[in-house]
Design an enzyme around this catalytic site. Structure first.
Site, PDB file in Angstrom:
ATOM      1  N   LYS A   1      27.080  37.133 -49.218  1.00  0.00           N
ATOM      2  CA  LYS A   1      27.998  38.684 -49.137  1.00  0.00           C
ATOM      3  C   LYS A   1      29.639  38.447 -49.188  1.00  0.00           C
ATOM      4  O   LYS A   1      30.984  38.415 -49.324  1.00  0.00           O
ATOM      5  CB  LYS A   1      27.940  39.543 -48.731  1.00  0.00           C
ATOM      6  CG  LYS A   1      26.993  40.465 -48.762  1.00  0.00           C
ATOM      7  CD  LYS A   1      27.051  40.578 -50.306  1.00  0.00           C
ATOM      8  CE  LYS A   1      25.883  41.521 -51.574  1.00  0.00           C
ATOM      9  NZ  LYS A   1      25.891  41.787 -52.208  1.00  0.00           N
TER      10      LYS A   1
ATOM     11  N   SER B   1      30.537  43.589 -52.366  1.00  0.00           N
ATOM     12  CA  SER B   1      30.232  42.877 -50.719  1.00  0.00           C
ATOM     13  C   SER B   1      29.023  43.829 -50.925  1.00  0.00           C
ATOM     14  O   SER B   1      28.908  44.626 -51.162  1.00  0.00           O
ATOM     15  CB  SER B   1      30.929  42.279 -51.164  1.00  0.00           C
ATOM     16  OG  SER B   1      30.894  41.481 -49.265  1.00  0.00           O
TER      17      SER B   1
ATOM     18  N   TYR C   1      21.949  37.090 -47.276  1.00  0.00           N
ATOM     19  CA  TYR C   1      22.562  38.055 -47.261  1.00  0.00           C
ATOM     20  C   TYR C   1      24.020  38.079 -47.347  1.00  0.00           C
ATOM     21  O   TYR C   1      24.815  38.520 -47.708  1.00  0.00           O
ATOM     22  CB  TYR C   1      21.890  39.518 -47.087  1.00  0.00           C
ATOM     23  CG  TYR C   1      22.191  40.556 -47.595  1.00  0.00           C
ATOM     24  CD1 TYR C   1      22.266  40.726 -48.993  1.00  0.00           C
ATOM     25  CD2 TYR C   1      23.232  41.647 -47.073  1.00  0.00           C
ATOM     26  CE1 TYR C   1      22.800  42.279 -49.501  1.00  0.00           C
ATOM     27  CE2 TYR C   1      24.060  42.696 -47.525  1.00  0.00           C
ATOM     28  CZ  TYR C   1      23.862  43.158 -48.453  1.00  0.00           C
ATOM     29  OH  TYR C   1      24.053  43.940 -49.642  1.00  0.00           O
TER      30      TYR C   1
END
Length: 155
Positions: free
Chosen positions: A29, A11, A25
């Site tokens: 994650k 992650s 993003y």
């Protein structure tokens, strides 16, 4: 059939907190973590463990390229964290997997952040569980300070 093993996902520290400039993003994650938590339960009876690495800013060519395009607010927020060498991050990941950790981080700030974000995540020991319970309030207090600071950067 071995009925043992470990699955590792990667992650990011941005997978533990929402940060300016990392909307898409960060969401992806966070999703890795959620997927790993659910999978951890599903494979538990097969003797398979799950780990998620949350690497911090890491000295790589990709990080250098990212910094060249990073929004100024995001750069200010990033400057509050540490930057680590790729070998250190890799060693921490290998060490975390070998110890059966679910959340694998690098550095003191990564460790504190993982304690504050542990929630329903699996833990590998009673000591880790107790630390997360005992330190959670302090971590939340510190997190509020940083959030206030980062929101002011965004003004």
């Amino acid at each position: 059939e071995r009925r043992e093993g470990r699955i590792l996902f990667t992650s990011s520290m941005a997978g533990m907190m929402g940060l300016f400039g990392y909307t898409a993003y960060g969401a992806s994650k966070f999703g890795v973590r959620g997927f790993a938590e659910a999978l951890s339960m599903e494979v538990y009876n097969y003797g398979i463990g799950v780990s998620v690495a949350f690497p911090p800013d890491t000295e790589t060519p990709g990080f250098k390229a990212e910094n060249a395009l990073k929004h100024s607010v995001t750069a200010k927020i990033s400057s509050d964290g540490s930057v680590f060498g790729s070998e250190k991050v890799a060693r921490d990941i290998v060490d975390g997997v070998s110890k059966g950790r679910f959340m694998i981080t690098t550095g003191f700030d990564g460790w504190l952040t993982s304690l504050g974000c542990s929630g329903f995540s699996p833990t590998c020991s009673v000591v880790d569980a107790l630390l997360s319970v005992l330190v959670a309030g302090i971590v939340r207090f510190v997190a509020l300070f940083y959030l206030h600071r980062w929101y002011n950067f965004a003004k």
